[in-house]
Design a protein around this motif. Structure first.
Motif, PDB file in Angstrom:
ATOM      1  N   ILE A 147      19.376  23.202 -33.829  1.00  0.00           N
ATOM      2  CA  ILE A 147      18.396  22.255 -33.274  1.00  0.00           C
ATOM      3  C   ILE A 147      19.076  21.162 -32.462  1.00  0.00           C
ATOM      4  N   ASP A 148      18.602  20.956 -31.242  1.00  0.00           N
ATOM      5  CA  ASP A 148      19.022  19.790 -30.461  1.00  0.00           C
ATOM      6  C   ASP A 148      18.088  18.626 -30.822  1.00  0.00           C
ATOM      7  N   TYR A 149      16.796  18.837 -30.669  1.00  0.00           N
ATOM      8  CA  TYR A 149      15.838  17.842 -31.172  1.00  0.00           C
ATOM      9  C   TYR A 149      14.502  18.501 -31.493  1.00  0.00           C
ATOM     10  N   VAL A 150      13.804  17.867 -32.418  1.00  0.00           N
ATOM     11  CA  VAL A 150      12.389  18.150 -32.670  1.00  0.00           C
ATOM     12  C   VAL A 150      11.726  16.787 -32.681  1.00  0.00           C
ATOM     13  N   PHE A 170      22.466  18.262 -13.352  1.00  0.00           N
ATOM     14  CA  PHE A 170      23.278  18.951 -14.356  1.00  0.00           C
ATOM     15  C   PHE A 170      24.391  18.030 -14.827  1.00  0.00           C
ATOM     16  N   GLY A 171      24.631  18.033 -16.130  1.00  0.00           N
ATOM     17  CA  GLY A 171      25.769  17.285 -16.670  1.00  0.00           C
ATOM     18  C   GLY A 171      27.061  18.049 -16.416  1.00  0.00           C
ATOM     19  N   PRO A 172      28.205  17.361 -16.586  1.00  0.00           N
ATOM     20  CA  PRO A 172      29.501  17.982 -16.269  1.00  0.00           C
ATOM     21  C   PRO A 172      29.819  19.222 -17.098  1.00  0.00           C
ATOM     22  N   THR A 173      29.249  19.315 -18.317  1.00  0.00           N
ATOM     23  CA  THR A 173      29.549  20.501 -19.143  1.00  0.00           C
ATOM     24  C   THR A 173      28.386  21.493 -19.159  1.00  0.00           C
ATOM     25  N   GLU A 174      27.419  21.291 -18.286  1.00  0.00           N
ATOM     26  CA  GLU A 174      26.243  22.171 -18.292  1.00  0.00           C
ATOM     27  C   GLU A 174      26.444  23.397 -17.389  1.00  0.00           C
ATOM     28  N   VAL A 192      16.677  14.570 -11.418  1.00  0.00           N
ATOM     29  CA  VAL A 192      15.371  15.187 -11.135  1.00  0.00           C
ATOM     30  C   VAL A 192      14.529  14.260 -10.252  1.00  0.00           C
ATOM     31  N   ALA A 193      14.415  12.981 -10.663  1.00  0.00           N
ATOM     32  CA  ALA A 193      13.556  12.048  -9.920  1.00  0.00           C
ATOM     33  C   ALA A 193      14.083  11.855  -8.499  1.00  0.00           C
ATOM     34  N   THR A 194      15.402  11.854  -8.348  1.00  0.00           N
ATOM     35  CA  THR A 194      15.988  11.653  -7.018  1.00  0.00           C
ATOM     36  C   THR A 194      15.716  12.859  -6.123  1.00  0.00           C
ATOM     37  N   VAL A 195      15.949  14.058  -6.630  1.00  0.00           N
ATOM     38  CA  VAL A 195      15.745  15.225  -5.769  1.00  0.00           C
ATOM     39  C   VAL A 195      14.259  15.447  -5.475  1.00  0.00           C
ATOM     40  N   LEU A 234      14.060  12.653 -26.093  1.00  0.00           N
ATOM     41  CA  LEU A 234      13.958  14.104 -25.882  1.00  0.00           C
ATOM     42  C   LEU A 234      15.086  14.599 -24.975  1.00  0.00           C
ATOM     43  N   CYS A 235      14.730  15.315 -23.892  1.00  0.00           N
ATOM     44  CA  CYS A 235      15.778  15.871 -23.010  1.00  0.00           C
ATOM     45  C   CYS A 235      16.590  14.768 -22.342  1.00  0.00           C
ATOM     46  N   GLY A 236      15.980  13.614 -22.126  1.00  0.00           N
ATOM     47  CA  GLY A 236      16.707  12.503 -21.504  1.00  0.00           C
ATOM     48  C   GLY A 236      17.846  12.022 -22.388  1.00  0.00           C
ATOM     49  N   ALA A 237      17.632  12.038 -23.710  1.00  0.00           N
ATOM     50  CA  ALA A 237      18.687  11.608 -24.643  1.00  0.00           C
ATOM     51  C   ALA A 237      19.785  12.655 -24.728  1.00  0.00           C
ATOM     52  N   SER A 238      19.403  13.934 -24.707  1.00  0.00           N
ATOM     53  CA  SER A 238      20.401  15.005 -24.831  1.00  0.00           C
ATOM     54  C   SER A 238      21.150  15.246 -23.530  1.00  0.00           C
ATOM     55  N   ARG A 239      20.513  14.920 -22.416  1.00  0.00           N
ATOM     56  CA  ARG A 239      21.112  15.225 -21.119  1.00  0.00           C
ATOM     57  C   ARG A 239      21.169  13.936 -20.278  1.00  0.00           C
ATOM     58  N   PRO A 240      22.148  13.065 -20.583  1.00  0.00           N
ATOM     59  CA  PRO A 240      22.206  11.771 -19.870  1.00  0.00           C
ATOM     60  C   PRO A 240      22.286  11.976 -18.359  1.00  0.00           C
TER      61      PRO A 240
END
Ligand code: AMP
Length: 312
Positions: A237-240, A60-64, A126-129, A114-120
């Motif tokens: 829209i966040d992304y398409v 989760f990002g700090p503002t999520e 995810v990969a770590t956990v 995609l989500c990687g760009a929007s959620r640095p």
């Protein structure tokens, strides 16, 4: 069903099952039919099914929405048990991260868009956990929903690059009868937003129709989705994106496997959805995410049935 909260206890509980086929379903809880479809699939393929419920702060990002992410362990426990989970692993944050972790698993390139760009940092978390959970459970098979198609691509890349002895089983998206993809975050939506949230699936169907009519240019297909979403006044829209799958490389035209993926905000609630399109030998094809599976409930919804499994 055995409920377990510590790594030590889970490892010792699973010892007698080594040699059997162990299936693993990692989740963040607040279970719905999407999660349970993974369990159903795991039950068919494995002798022992382990589910984890862990809201992983690292992704989760700090503002999520980490703090307000919906949680209901009593209900989840009852659902997991009723659906045949053998071990339910619900570690605390302190159990998973007793000290600040100095090791991160980073998958490059496919996490840039995609989500990687929007959620640095999201996919590092995810990969770590998931690596930690794989090391703890040591499953033969791990089940992931194509609802999170980029996550599936990231985990498959990680497992392949790091020679992890586990087979990833992608499972198709489970939807409400009206087409909205099930998500724990759907509870954030008010009545009006819930109605307008259908625009995600509608716009994917618009893209699919254009594709079926022969459109292969990703810019034109993207434009069709954006214009469909703009019909919903509360949708932001966040992304398409339309990318090759699973490489997530940019493409100008679809001539193989492509993922149409979108993320849309309704106020602070961010929803994602996707479909896969493919051209095989010149023929258009909308693929089920897992074509080996014959999902129940596919009735006679000619348009909708192309895009997932329905929760009736
Ligand atoms: P989550 O608890 O949201 O992290 O999701 C846990 C797993 O369930 C992930 O592999 C998700 O992709 C999967 N999942 C979530 N929603 C759905 C859905 N609607 N259909 C199929 N799988 C899903």
């Amino acid at each position: 069903m055995k409920c377990v909260t510590t790594i030590h206890e889970l490892r010792s509980d699973l010892k007698p099952s080594r040699g059997k086929i162990i299936g693993f379903v990692p989740t963040m809880g607040y279970l719905h039919e999407g999660h349970l479809s993974l369990v159903e699939r795991a039950k068919k393929m494995c002798d022992v099914v382990v589910m984890s419920i862990f809201v992983n702060p690292l992704q989760f990002g700090p503002t999520e929405d980490l703090e307000k992410y919906p949680r209901d362990l009593a209900r989840d426990t009852a659902l997991a048990e009723a659906n045949g989970v053998d071990f339910l692993f619900t570690p605390s944050v302190e159990e998973m991260y007793p000290t600040a972790s100095k090791t991160l698993v980073t998958v490059k390139d496919i996490t840039d868009s995609l989500c990687g760009a929007s959620r640095p940092g999201h996919f590092d978390g995810v990969a770590t956990v998931v690596s930690k959970l794989f090391n703890i459970v040591q499953p033969d098979y791990a089940f992931f929903g194509m609802k999170d198609a980029q996550q599936v691509a990231v985990i498959q890349q990680m497992v392949s690059d790091l020679n992890m002895p586990v087979t990833i089983v992608p499972c198709e998206i489970v939807r409400e009868a009206d087409g909205l993809a099930l998500s724990s975050r759907n509870v954030y939506l008010n009545e009006e937003q819930r109605r307008q949230a259908l625009v995600l699936f509608r716009s994917l169907n618009t893209v699919k129709q254009a594709f079926d009519n022969g459109e292969r240019r990703t810019a034109a297909l993207k434009e069709a989705a954006v214009s469909a979403i703009s019909k919903s006044p509360e949708a932001r829209i966040d992304y398409v994106e339309i990318r090759e799958y699973p490489s997530l490389a940019e493409i100008e035209t679809i001539d193989g496997e492509a993922l149409v993926a979108l993320a849309v905000y309704f106020e602070n609630t961010r929803l994602i959805d996707n479909i896969k399109l493919s051209v095989r030998g010149g023929n258009a094809h909308v693929s089920h995410h897992d074509e080996s599976q014959n999902s129940p409930g596919h009735g006679d919804r000619s348009e909708l049935e192309l895009c997932g499994q329905y929760n009736n």
